[in-house]
Design a protein around this motif. Structure first.
Motif, mmCIF file in Angstrom:
data_model
loop_
_atom_site.group_PDB
_atom_site.id
_atom_site.type_symbol
_atom_site.label_atom_id
_atom_site.label_comp_id
_atom_site.label_asym_id
_atom_site.label_seq_id
_atom_site.Cartn_x
_atom_site.Cartn_y
_atom_site.Cartn_z
ATOM 1 N N LEU A 186 -77.852 -39.532 -26.600
ATOM 2 C CA LEU A 186 -78.338 -40.909 -26.626
ATOM 3 C C LEU A 186 -78.376 -41.505 -25.218
ATOM 4 O O LEU A 186 -79.324 -42.204 -24.849
ATOM 5 N N ILE A 187 -77.368 -41.233 -24.425
ATOM 6 C CA ILE A 187 -77.345 -41.746 -23.056
ATOM 7 C C ILE A 187 -78.508 -41.151 -22.252
ATOM 8 O O ILE A 187 -79.180 -41.865 -21.482
ATOM 9 N N LYS A 206 -71.504 -41.323 -19.603
ATOM 10 C CA LYS A 206 -71.039 -40.196 -20.418
ATOM 11 C C LYS A 206 -69.523 -40.035 -20.320
ATOM 12 O O LYS A 206 -68.858 -39.743 -21.323
ATOM 13 N N MET A 207 -68.991 -40.224 -19.116
ATOM 14 C CA MET A 207 -67.539 -40.107 -18.946
ATOM 15 C C MET A 207 -66.802 -41.143 -19.786
ATOM 16 O O MET A 207 -65.918 -40.801 -20.589
ATOM 17 N N LEU A 208 -67.148 -42.400 -19.613
ATOM 18 C CA LEU A 208 -66.422 -43.453 -20.320
ATOM 19 C C LEU A 208 -66.631 -43.354 -21.832
ATOM 20 O O LEU A 208 -65.690 -43.546 -22.610
ATOM 21 N N GLY A 209 -67.849 -43.070 -22.243
ATOM 22 C CA GLY A 209 -68.115 -42.960 -23.677
ATOM 23 C C GLY A 209 -67.386 -41.795 -24.310
ATOM 24 O O GLY A 209 -66.833 -41.912 -25.421
ATOM 25 N N GLN A 231 -71.437 -34.877 -28.137
ATOM 26 C CA GLN A 231 -72.766 -34.358 -27.814
ATOM 27 C C GLN A 231 -73.852 -35.340 -28.253
ATOM 28 O O GLN A 231 -74.820 -35.595 -27.513
ATOM 29 N N LYS A 232 -73.693 -35.919 -29.432
ATOM 30 C CA LYS A 232 -74.663 -36.915 -29.899
ATOM 31 C C LYS A 232 -74.692 -38.113 -28.960
ATOM 32 O O LYS A 232 -75.758 -38.652 -28.634
ATOM 33 N N HIS A 236 -72.941 -48.171 -30.843
ATOM 34 C CA HIS A 236 -73.438 -48.951 -31.990
ATOM 35 C C HIS A 236 -74.336 -48.094 -32.873
ATOM 36 O O HIS A 236 -74.274 -48.175 -34.110
ATOM 37 N N ALA A 237 -75.145 -47.252 -32.257
ATOM 38 C CA ALA A 237 -76.033 -46.375 -33.027
ATOM 39 C C ALA A 237 -75.253 -45.329 -33.815
ATOM 40 O O ALA A 237 -75.739 -44.821 -34.826
#
Length: 390
Positions: A8-9, A377-380, A3-4, A121-122
């Motif tokens: 961010l995205i 969002k999918m890949l992350g 969710q975080k 990275h964040a």
């Protein structure tokens, strides 16, 4: 954590679009992507994320470690363009390079992966595992950049690898995937017919290469219809034939080019052998020389079952629409990555609502830029989950 990452995205949406548009305006052909790579370097330099370049001729790989132990997950994006004139005259981000454009979505792939890296990275102090961001050159031109990067060892310590392809003919909000073969082996063939030219008024004194080539093309339609198991898909396409100099001259030679698409290696071998036999037989029958140059292209893309299950779960988690697709007969050198490590590639719907569908490799190709957010969002989400998995 997912969710975080998604939040961010969402916050980066304008930046993701801006980077995609910048790359769209400054495309570069396969094996010539120097400015694109420099842009990617500058992006990682600003984040202070370490990278290696060149890998192969022009590939780049960045790496990011989380604070906790876990798996190493690789994500791949390609970044080359095509030799086409951009005809999107109404788009403010139209290509500025004559006869070169991003007509397959690789600009979007690159922007997506860069911002996944920025978001991860964040969050690195909260993440498990390690993330490998593979920026691949030259997907559009065989032998391609993927095989160079694989041979250079970019997957040596990787546990799983994933990628997406923005798909401009699928509704935005859909994710397509399937287990097993999802894209075809894409081969290229050239046939040269050497006859004996002459005057158009005396065909009996010649070996008409144009007629021989035309008959050969018709005969080879039976390779698929009469030689290949109908339960094993195959395509033989003749895309180009050149012959003749004038209306009253019998052609001395003819050149034929085309492509073969298959999913099964044995079917690929059968097609190749059948084409060679027909060329040899025609050479004997017409008393001329016929040569076949068959160039193996990228192998078929074979998704791993568990990787597809992971893609489907991420789709549901993000509230997107999962569709089990039929195999596509297009080619993709992501195949080489999946030959080495488990994972999957999936299609992220990117059709612009209310606009005519312009397929990939079309001079008016474009995407709904919401698809960039869905792809990121999918890949992350997949990377975060798999890196933390046991």
């Amino acid at each position: 954590m997912q969710q975080k990452f998604s939040q961010l995205i969402d916050q980066m949406q304008d930046d993701i679009v801006q980077v995609r548009r910048h790359l769209h305006m400054h495309p570069e052909l396969s094996f010539q992507e120097t400015k694109t790579v420099q842009y990617i370097k500058d992006f990682y330099d600003a984040l202070q994320i370490e990278y290696q370049h060149p890998i192969g001729q022009n590939g780049l790989v960045a790496r990011l470690k989380g604070a906790k132990p876990g798996k190493t997950i690789a994500l791949r994006a390609d970044f080359d363009a095509l030799p086409l004139q951009d005809e999107k005259d109404d788009a403010p981000y139209q290509s500025t390079v004559p006869n070169v454009m991003h007509a397959c979505g690789h600009d979007g792939h690159t922007s997506t992966l860069l911002h996944i890296a920025k978001a991860l990275h964040a969050l690195k102090d909260e993440l498990a595992g390690e993330f490998v961001f593979i920026h691949q050159h030259a997907e559009e031109m065989a032998p391609g950049g993927a095989i160079e990067m694989v041979r250079a060892g970019v997957l040596d310590d990787v546990d799983e690898v994933y990628a997406t392809h923005l798909w401009a003919v699928n509704e935005t909000g859909t994710i397509e995937c399937r287990k097993g073969a999802i894209m075809a082996a894409a081969d290229h063939f050239l046939i040269h017919v050497q006859g004996h030219g002459g005057h158009g008024s005396a065909p009996h004194l010649s070996k008409d290469a144009l007629v021989i080539a035309s008959t050969l093309v018709v005969q080879m339609q039976q390779v698929v219809s009469r030689s290949v198991n109908p339960l094993q898909p195959a395509v033989v396409t003749f895309g180009k034939i050149e012959s003749g100099d004038a209306f009253n001259i019998i052609a001395d030679s003819a050149h034929i080019e085309g492509t073969v698409r298959t999913f099964d290696p044995e079917t690929q071998k059968l097609v190749k052998q059948s084409m060679a036999r027909i060329c040899e037989a025609f050479g004997d029958m017409y008393e001329c020389t016929i040569t076949l140059e068959y160039r193996d292209g990228y192998p078929a893309v074979i998704n791993h079952d568990e990787g597809v299950d992971i893609v489907e779960q991420a789709t549901h988690d993000l509230g997107l629409n999962y569709v089990e697709c039929e195999p596509y007969t297009g080619g993709e050198d992501f195949a080489y990555f999946l030959q080495e490590k488990p994972g999957a590639i999936f299609f992220t719907g990117a059709a612009i609502e209310g606009r005519p569908e312009y397929p990939h490799h079309h001079p008016k190709f474009d995407i709904d830029e919401q698809s960039l957010i869905n792809a990121a969002k999918m890949l992350g989400t997949i990377a975060i989950e798999r890196a933390a998995s046991k």
